[in-house]
Design an enzyme around this catalytic site. Structure first.
Site, PDB file in Angstrom:
ATOM      1  N   GLY A  14       0.844  -1.212   0.000  1.00  0.00           N
ATOM      2  CA  GLY A  14       0.000   0.000   0.000  1.00  0.00           C
ATOM      3  C   GLY A  14       0.873   1.253   0.000  1.00  0.00           C
ATOM      4  O   GLY A  14       1.918   1.284   0.635  1.00  0.00           O
ATOM      5  N   ARG A  24      13.697  10.380  -1.861  1.00  0.00           N
ATOM      6  CA  ARG A  24      14.622  11.516  -2.058  1.00  0.00           C
ATOM      7  C   ARG A  24      15.870  11.356  -1.184  1.00  0.00           C
ATOM      8  O   ARG A  24      17.011  11.542  -1.639  1.00  0.00           O
ATOM      9  CB  ARG A  24      13.891  12.815  -1.714  1.00  0.00           C
ATOM     10  CG  ARG A  24      14.761  14.056  -1.667  1.00  0.00           C
ATOM     11  CD  ARG A  24      13.880  15.251  -1.319  1.00  0.00           C
ATOM     12  NE  ARG A  24      14.593  16.491  -1.168  1.00  0.00           N
ATOM     13  CZ  ARG A  24      15.131  16.913  -0.034  1.00  0.00           C
ATOM     14  NH1 ARG A  24      15.057  16.157   1.061  1.00  0.00           N
ATOM     15  NH2 ARG A  24      15.745  18.072   0.031  1.00  0.00           N
ATOM     16  N   ARG A  28      19.735  10.777  -2.579  1.00  0.00           N
ATOM     17  CA  ARG A  28      20.767  11.795  -2.346  1.00  0.00           C
ATOM     18  C   ARG A  28      21.850  11.303  -1.389  1.00  0.00           C
ATOM     19  O   ARG A  28      23.030  11.621  -1.562  1.00  0.00           O
ATOM     20  CB  ARG A  28      20.117  13.097  -1.867  1.00  0.00           C
ATOM     21  CG  ARG A  28      19.296  13.696  -2.995  1.00  0.00           C
ATOM     22  CD  ARG A  28      18.806  15.088  -2.749  1.00  0.00           C
ATOM     23  NE  ARG A  28      18.190  15.610  -3.955  1.00  0.00           N
ATOM     24  CZ  ARG A  28      17.513  16.743  -4.019  1.00  0.00           C
ATOM     25  NH1 ARG A  28      17.351  17.486  -2.950  1.00  0.00           N
ATOM     26  NH2 ARG A  28      16.987  17.146  -5.163  1.00  0.00           N
ATOM     27  N   ARG A  75       1.039  -4.753  -5.974  1.00  0.00           N
ATOM     28  CA  ARG A  75       1.081  -6.052  -5.299  1.00  0.00           C
ATOM     29  C   ARG A  75       1.448  -7.033  -6.403  1.00  0.00           C
ATOM     30  O   ARG A  75       0.874  -6.988  -7.490  1.00  0.00           O
ATOM     31  CB  ARG A  75      -0.261  -6.373  -4.664  1.00  0.00           C
ATOM     32  CG  ARG A  75      -0.707  -5.226  -3.755  1.00  0.00           C
ATOM     33  CD  ARG A  75      -1.530  -5.648  -2.583  1.00  0.00           C
ATOM     34  NE  ARG A  75      -2.111  -4.475  -1.926  1.00  0.00           N
ATOM     35  CZ  ARG A  75      -1.698  -3.984  -0.766  1.00  0.00           C
ATOM     36  NH1 ARG A  75      -0.718  -4.542  -0.096  1.00  0.00           N
ATOM     37  NH2 ARG A  75      -2.297  -2.929  -0.240  1.00  0.00           N
ATOM     38  N   GLY A 105       5.410  -2.674   3.748  1.00  0.00           N
ATOM     39  CA  GLY A 105       4.930  -3.278   4.989  1.00  0.00           C
ATOM     40  C   GLY A 105       5.457  -4.692   5.176  1.00  0.00           C
ATOM     41  O   GLY A 105       6.451  -5.079   4.554  1.00  0.00           O
ATOM     42  N   GLY A 107       4.419  -7.633   4.241  1.00  0.00           N
ATOM     43  CA  GLY A 107       4.459  -8.480   3.040  1.00  0.00           C
ATOM     44  C   GLY A 107       5.714  -8.186   2.231  1.00  0.00           C
ATOM     45  O   GLY A 107       6.429  -9.095   1.786  1.00  0.00           O
ATOM     46  N   ILE A 131       0.534   2.985   6.356  1.00  0.00           N
ATOM     47  CA  ILE A 131      -0.248   3.872   7.226  1.00  0.00           C
ATOM     48  C   ILE A 131      -0.757   3.138   8.472  1.00  0.00           C
ATOM     49  O   ILE A 131      -1.219   3.773   9.410  1.00  0.00           O
ATOM     50  CB  ILE A 131      -1.441   4.529   6.472  1.00  0.00           C
ATOM     51  CG1 ILE A 131      -2.455   3.484   6.006  1.00  0.00           C
ATOM     52  CG2 ILE A 131      -0.956   5.377   5.317  1.00  0.00           C
ATOM     53  CD1 ILE A 131      -3.759   4.100   5.503  1.00  0.00           C
ATOM     54  N   ASP A 132      -0.657   1.795   8.476  1.00  0.00           N
ATOM     55  CA  ASP A 132      -1.252   1.015   9.571  1.00  0.00           C
ATOM     56  C   ASP A 132      -0.465   1.046  10.887  1.00  0.00           C
ATOM     57  O   ASP A 132      -0.975   0.617  11.922  1.00  0.00           O
ATOM     58  CB  ASP A 132      -1.419  -0.452   9.147  1.00  0.00           C
ATOM     59  CG  ASP A 132      -2.496  -0.598   8.094  1.00  0.00           C
ATOM     60  OD1 ASP A 132      -3.348   0.305   7.981  1.00  0.00           O
ATOM     61  OD2 ASP A 132      -2.499  -1.626   7.383  1.00  0.00           O
ATOM     62  N   ASP A 134       1.881  -0.841  12.066  1.00  0.00           N
ATOM     63  CA  ASP A 134       1.768  -2.156  12.687  1.00  0.00           C
ATOM     64  C   ASP A 134       3.034  -3.001  12.519  1.00  0.00           C
ATOM     65  O   ASP A 134       2.961  -4.210  12.423  1.00  0.00           O
ATOM     66  CB  ASP A 134       0.559  -2.900  12.101  1.00  0.00           C
ATOM     67  CG  ASP A 134       0.676  -3.116  10.599  1.00  0.00           C
ATOM     68  OD1 ASP A 134       1.605  -2.561   9.991  1.00  0.00           O
ATOM     69  OD2 ASP A 134      -0.158  -3.838  10.042  1.00  0.00           O
ATOM     70  N   GLY A 190     -12.228  13.149  20.287  1.00  0.00           N
ATOM     71  CA  GLY A 190     -13.162  12.939  21.390  1.00  0.00           C
ATOM     72  C   GLY A 190     -14.302  12.009  21.006  1.00  0.00           C
ATOM     73  O   GLY A 190     -15.471  12.257  21.356  1.00  0.00           O
ATOM     74  N   LYS A 218     -25.607  14.838  25.535  1.00  0.00           N
ATOM     75  CA  LYS A 218     -24.605  15.031  24.470  1.00  0.00           C
ATOM     76  C   LYS A 218     -25.347  15.372  23.187  1.00  0.00           C
ATOM     77  O   LYS A 218     -26.343  14.722  22.853  1.00  0.00           O
ATOM     78  CB  LYS A 218     -23.799  13.744  24.270  1.00  0.00           C
ATOM     79  CG  LYS A 218     -22.728  13.537  25.311  1.00  0.00           C
ATOM     80  CD  LYS A 218     -21.643  12.597  24.806  1.00  0.00           C
ATOM     81  CE  LYS A 218     -20.515  12.507  25.826  1.00  0.00           C
ATOM     82  NZ  LYS A 218     -19.214  12.283  25.263  1.00  0.00           N
ATOM     83  N   GLN A 259      -7.833   8.584   2.939  1.00  0.00           N
ATOM     84  CA  GLN A 259      -6.883   8.478   4.053  1.00  0.00           C
ATOM     85  C   GLN A 259      -5.450   8.223   3.584  1.00  0.00           C
ATOM     86  O   GLN A 259      -4.495   8.424   4.317  1.00  0.00           O
ATOM     87  CB  GLN A 259      -7.283   7.329   4.987  1.00  0.00           C
ATOM     88  CG  GLN A 259      -8.595   7.571   5.668  1.00  0.00           C
ATOM     89  CD  GLN A 259      -9.174   6.308   6.280  1.00  0.00           C
ATOM     90  OE1 GLN A 259      -8.813   5.935   7.380  1.00  0.00           O
ATOM     91  NE2 GLN A 259     -10.057   5.638   5.575  1.00  0.00           N
TER      92      GLN A 259
END
Ligand code: ATP
Length: 328
Positions: A14, A24, A28, A75, A105, A107, A131-132, A134, A190, A218, A259
């Site tokens: 991903g 970059r 360099r 992939r 990641g 994989g 982004i995970d 993990d 929140g 609320k 995301q």
């Protein structure tokens, strides 16, 4: 220890914001140290198809601020076969490439470690880009900070409309196996509840919690659902809840691929630069089959073997507890 002279770089799995600053930095740092650099397009797919090109210092100009990856990613099924790995090796050899940096990641690291065990004369270094957040061996992975900020920005906007209409929103965020984004975004916005793949959601408790929020006047409620929740996605959870929570207009938002996009945050630009710099220096120092990461704000080098075997999803109970208390 064999001295390296020509290094290739690829991005795989991903895409994650921060990959470009890392590319970059790799290009360099390598050139500064007298190495030749080759970019491989579309991850292991480009490696097998020999889709590579020489990179110079100017080929990475003005990319610090770009999301995605200029090398593109993919992939690649053939790299999972012995034949595919052999073709990849031959392509590297014929170009005289003796070092490979892979940004991706678990994989990606699994593929790189297998390749390196079969062909140890090509030194391999991993950079955690997902982004995970993990991966074992790095407190933060490239892209996690930017993705979390993108989620927060979206939820803040949803909170405005939720508040105006007394609405209950179920917001689905990325994280099939990892609740890292959901938890940080939940604390930052929140959220009234945060549902993670690492923890079985007790639907009855969730309903109680939402009813209690109503009784405390609320004006809106936000429930963040990581896509890997055991009960299904945000739509499935909303259906389970709507029968029992009255007086709330229930809405569902799936944030999806937005995301992944966007300009990398300052944190991810610095992280990408540091990890790329460290990856090249580790290869020059003769290291291979390793991953560079960041722990306690220092570069840490972990063997790929350890990174992959220690890899497990941990629920950050202390943060979950705090989030519950702060949303009363
Ligand atoms: P993300 O966390 O964003 O999904 P990832 O690196 O885990 O990133 P994967 O699609 O799981 O993404 O892996 C990337 C690529 O690594 C695969 O497409 C495949 O080419 C290679 N790969 C994964 N597992 C293996 C394996 N067991 N042997 C060889 N190659 C592998």
């Amino acid at each position: 220890m064999h001295k390296i002279s020509k290094l290739a770089v690829l991005t795989s799995g991903g895409d994650a914001p921060g990959m470009n600053p890392c590319i970059r930095s790799i290009v360099r740092t390598a050139i500064y140290n007298g190495l030749e650099v080759v970019g491989i397009r579309r991850g292991y797919q480009g490696l097998i198809e020999d889709d590579m090109f020489p990179m110079g210092t100017r080929s990475v100009s003005n990319i610090l601020n770009l999301g995605g990856t200029i090398l593109k990613t993919a992939r690649c099924l053939p790299f999972r076969t012995d034949e595919g790995q052999e073709i990849a090796y031959q392509n590297l050899k014929k170009r005289g490439i003796d070092a490979l940096v892979v940004i991706g990641g678990d994989g990606t690291f699994t593929g790189a470690l297998r390749f390196s065990k079969s062909y140890p004369d090509v030194a391999v270094m991993g950079v955690p880009g997902t982004i995970d957040n993990d991966l074992y061996g790095s407190t933060y992975t490239l892209g996690f900070d930017t993705a979390t900020n993108t989620v927060i920005e979206a939820i803040d906007k949803i909170r405005d409309t939720a508040d105006a209409h007394d609405r209950l929103f179920f917001i689905e965020v990325m994280g099939r196996d990892s609740g890292a984004i959901a938890l940080r975004a939940g604390i930052s916005c929140g959220a009234e509840a945060i549902l993670l793949p690492e923890k079985e959601t007790a639907i009855d408790d969730l309903i109680e919690n939402l009813k209690s929020g109503q009784s405390k006047k609320k004006s809106s409620s936000i429930v963040i659902v990581a896509e890997g929740d055991k009960h299904g996605g945000a739509y499935d959870i909303a259906k389970l809840v709507e029968k029992q929570v009255k007086n709330y207009d229930i809405k569902v938002t799936i944030l999806g691929h937005l995301q992944r996009g966007g300009s990398p945050s300052a944190f991810d630009r610095v992280l990408g630069s540091r990890l790329g710099f460290a990856a090249v220096n580790a290869l020059i120092a003769g290291k291979t089959q390793m991953m560079v990461g960041l722990e306690a704000n220092y570069i840490k080098i972990t063997s790929l073997e350890e990174a992959l075997t220690q890899h497990e999803f941990k629920l950050e109970e202390d943060l979950m507890k705090m989030a519950e208390i702060l949303s009363i």
